[in-house]
Scaffold this active site. Structure first.
Site, PDB file in Angstrom:
ATOM      1  N   LYS A  42     -11.168  16.231   5.047  1.00  0.00           N
ATOM      2  CA  LYS A  42     -12.461  16.036   4.382  1.00  0.00           C
ATOM      3  C   LYS A  42     -13.333  15.053   5.146  1.00  0.00           C
ATOM      4  O   LYS A  42     -12.853  14.151   5.849  1.00  0.00           O
ATOM      5  CB  LYS A  42     -12.267  15.608   2.937  1.00  0.00           C
ATOM      6  CG  LYS A  42     -12.083  14.141   2.751  1.00  0.00           C
ATOM      7  CD  LYS A  42     -13.064  13.617   1.722  1.00  0.00           C
ATOM      8  CE  LYS A  42     -13.183  12.117   1.846  1.00  0.00           C
ATOM      9  NZ  LYS A  42     -14.202  11.574   0.991  1.00  0.00           N
ATOM     10  N   ARG A  45       0.840  -1.203   0.000  1.00  0.00           N
ATOM     11  CA  ARG A  45       0.000   0.000   0.000  1.00  0.00           C
ATOM     12  C   ARG A  45       0.877   1.257   0.000  1.00  0.00           C
ATOM     13  O   ARG A  45       0.595   2.235  -0.684  1.00  0.00           O
ATOM     14  CB  ARG A  45      -0.948  -0.001   1.209  1.00  0.00           C
ATOM     15  CG  ARG A  45      -2.017  -1.089   1.141  1.00  0.00           C
ATOM     16  CD  ARG A  45      -3.070  -0.923   2.223  1.00  0.00           C
ATOM     17  NE  ARG A  45      -2.557  -1.098   3.573  1.00  0.00           N
ATOM     18  CZ  ARG A  45      -2.436  -2.257   4.214  1.00  0.00           C
ATOM     19  NH1 ARG A  45      -2.808  -3.390   3.613  1.00  0.00           N
ATOM     20  NH2 ARG A  45      -1.970  -2.316   5.450  1.00  0.00           N
ATOM     21  N   LYS A 102     -17.344  19.784  -1.846  1.00  0.00           N
ATOM     22  CA  LYS A 102     -17.065  18.634  -2.718  1.00  0.00           C
ATOM     23  C   LYS A 102     -18.381  17.918  -3.011  1.00  0.00           C
ATOM     24  O   LYS A 102     -18.780  17.017  -2.274  1.00  0.00           O
ATOM     25  CB  LYS A 102     -16.065  17.702  -2.031  1.00  0.00           C
ATOM     26  CG  LYS A 102     -15.763  16.434  -2.817  1.00  0.00           C
ATOM     27  CD  LYS A 102     -14.477  15.783  -2.351  1.00  0.00           C
ATOM     28  CE  LYS A 102     -14.305  14.422  -2.994  1.00  0.00           C
ATOM     29  NZ  LYS A 102     -12.980  13.855  -2.809  1.00  0.00           N
ATOM     30  N   GLU A 119     -18.236  17.463   2.064  1.00  0.00           N
ATOM     31  CA  GLU A 119     -18.619  16.564   0.975  1.00  0.00           C
ATOM     32  C   GLU A 119     -19.969  15.887   1.239  1.00  0.00           C
ATOM     33  O   GLU A 119     -20.030  14.863   1.918  1.00  0.00           O
ATOM     34  CB  GLU A 119     -17.539  15.483   0.790  1.00  0.00           C
ATOM     35  CG  GLU A 119     -17.866  14.523  -0.341  1.00  0.00           C
ATOM     36  CD  GLU A 119     -16.829  13.424  -0.525  1.00  0.00           C
ATOM     37  OE1 GLU A 119     -15.896  13.320   0.304  1.00  0.00           O
ATOM     38  OE2 GLU A 119     -16.964  12.658  -1.477  1.00  0.00           O
TER      39      GLU A 119
HETATM   40  P1  13P Z   1     -14.299   9.290  -6.068  1.00  0.00           P
HETATM   41  O1  13P Z   1     -13.782  10.327  -7.027  1.00  0.00           O
HETATM   42  O2  13P Z   1     -13.784   7.913  -6.357  1.00  0.00           O
HETATM   43  O3  13P Z   1     -15.784   9.362  -5.898  1.00  0.00           O
HETATM   44  O4  13P Z   1     -13.630   9.619  -4.690  1.00  0.00           O
HETATM   45  C1  13P Z   1     -13.620  10.899  -4.248  1.00  0.00           C
HETATM   46  C2  13P Z   1     -14.139  10.952  -2.897  1.00  0.00           C
HETATM   47  O5  13P Z   1     -13.516  11.533  -2.039  1.00  0.00           O
HETATM   48  C3  13P Z   1     -15.445  10.307  -2.624  1.00  0.00           C
HETATM   49  O6  13P Z   1     -15.696  10.300  -1.282  1.00  0.00           O
END
Ligand code: 13P
Length: 355
Positions: free
Chosen positions: A136, A46, A219, A177
């Site tokens: 985030k 990883r 986001k 987000e």
């Molecule tokens: P994806 O672009 O794969 O959706 O991932 C971004 C993200 O932070 C989703 O929680």
């Protein structure tokens, strides 16, 4: 750090032509992606994978920040440099996924609420000490004809706002987000309606909790039809629906909007971002990307766990970063894909789920 400093970090994350790499998959999620390609998932593999991405030459031209998770931010590169420092050396800001995941919502078993507020102040302080400058938190919203429920909206909006306020207190820029999932068969119209309701609830909660809108990023999902919807809307219609929804619900004080890719193919995620940015309507915020799957999938496949493929993996990552950097200013073209390996959507990738 003042609110002015938070704003300047937020603006750095959406500097012209740049966006964010989301590389915060938890160990089980990354292990599932490795398994699909026959790559053994160990702490070492990883770390090798993440180091490959973070040291891609030139990535800093298009990538402003990287979202890591706990294991990664504590790891050191093969030459002993902390990975957060590896990013800083490339001119890339280190970030951290700070929520502890979406858990079933009491009283509404088909919905979730994202947890992680307990002890959050101390965790933010610790990650700031390790170099993180932004964080985030992802809320997950399911769409049906009846969902999301009011309970789901208010619980998730409240948690996002509490998280964002604590981030700013601890000198990290919050990326807020609220993801309306693209699973299921809803139409683009239903997605637009629900995304608008969600954004309205989130910004109301952010204001209630005193979050400085100038020192955060949003986001969101794009406004698109559900994956199982029989009518998949053309790219030219996704841009206007997405921008209309954002213009109605995102205050101009927010410096930037960075989309998640949400399970779209790498090519489509880039084309949709480009479509939004090519529209003549005014956009009072920067509109860029914070992609996980759409930036990483081709690189992971090109690498395939082999040391001999590290350069190929980096090349694939650089190509996606470059294409999305161009899309973030509406200058993406098909010709840019000529040298882009594996950006289409092979069947095994369609089941990739996010944490
Ligand atoms: P994806 O672009 O794969 O959706 O991932 C971004 C993200 O932070 C989703 O929680």
């Amino acid at each position: 750090m003042t609110s002015h400093d938070l704003q300047s970090v937020a603006l750095t994350l959406v500097a012209t032509g740049k966006g964010i790499l989301a590389a915060y998959e938890t160990i089980p999620t990354l292990t599932r992606r490795f398994d699909a390609l026959g790559i053994q998932s160990t702490e070492h593999s990883r770390r090798t994978y993440r180091e490959m991405l973070f040291t891609s030459a030139g990535a800093g031209e298009f990538i402003s920040g990287v979202i890591m998770q706990d294991e990664t931010i504590r790891q050191k590169s093969s030459d002993g440099t902390p990975l957060a420092q590896v990013l800083s050396n490339q001119g890339i800001l280190p970030g951290i996924k700070i929520d502890t995941g979406a858990k079933p919502l009491a009283g509404s078993p088909d919905e979730t609420v994202t947890e992680g507020l307990d002890g959050l102040r101390d965790r933010l302080r610790e990650y700031h000490g390790m170099g993180a400058r932004f964080a985030k938190w992802r809320a997950v919203i399911h769409i049906t004809d009846a969902l999301p429920s009011v309970a789901c909206l208010s619980a998730n909006a409240h948690a996002l706002a509490r998280y964002a306020a604590l981030c700013q207190e601890q000198h990290l820029v919050p990326i807020v987000e609220p993801e309306v999932l693209m699973d299921r068969s809803h139409t683009i119209e239903r997605c637009e309606e629900v995304t608008g309701i969600v954004l309205h609830a989130v910004f109301r909660a952010l204001v209630e909790q005193g979050v400085g809108l100038e020192g955060m990023l949003l986001k969101p999902n794009m406004v698109i039809a559900g994956k199982e919807c029989p009518y998949q809307v053309p790219i030219r219609d996704v841009g206007p629906a997405t921008l209309r929804c954002l213009r109605r619900h995102v205050p101009v004080a927010v410096p930037g909007i960075v989309f998640l890719s949400g399970g779209q193919s790498a090519l489509l995620a880039t084309a949709h971002l480009n479509a939004v940015n090519r529209l003549p309507d005014s956009k009072p915020w920067k509109v860029s990307f914070s992609y996980g799957r759409a930036l990483q999938a081709p690189a992971l496949e090109a690498w395939h766990g082999g040391d001999e493929n590290l350069a190929a993996g980096q090349h694939a990552f650089y190509q996606r970063a470059r294409a999305n950097g161009a899309a973030s200013v509406g200058q993406y073209t098909d010709e840019m894909e000529a040298a882009s390996p594996g950006a289409d959507d092979p069947p095994h990738r369609r089941d990739w789920r996010d944490d």
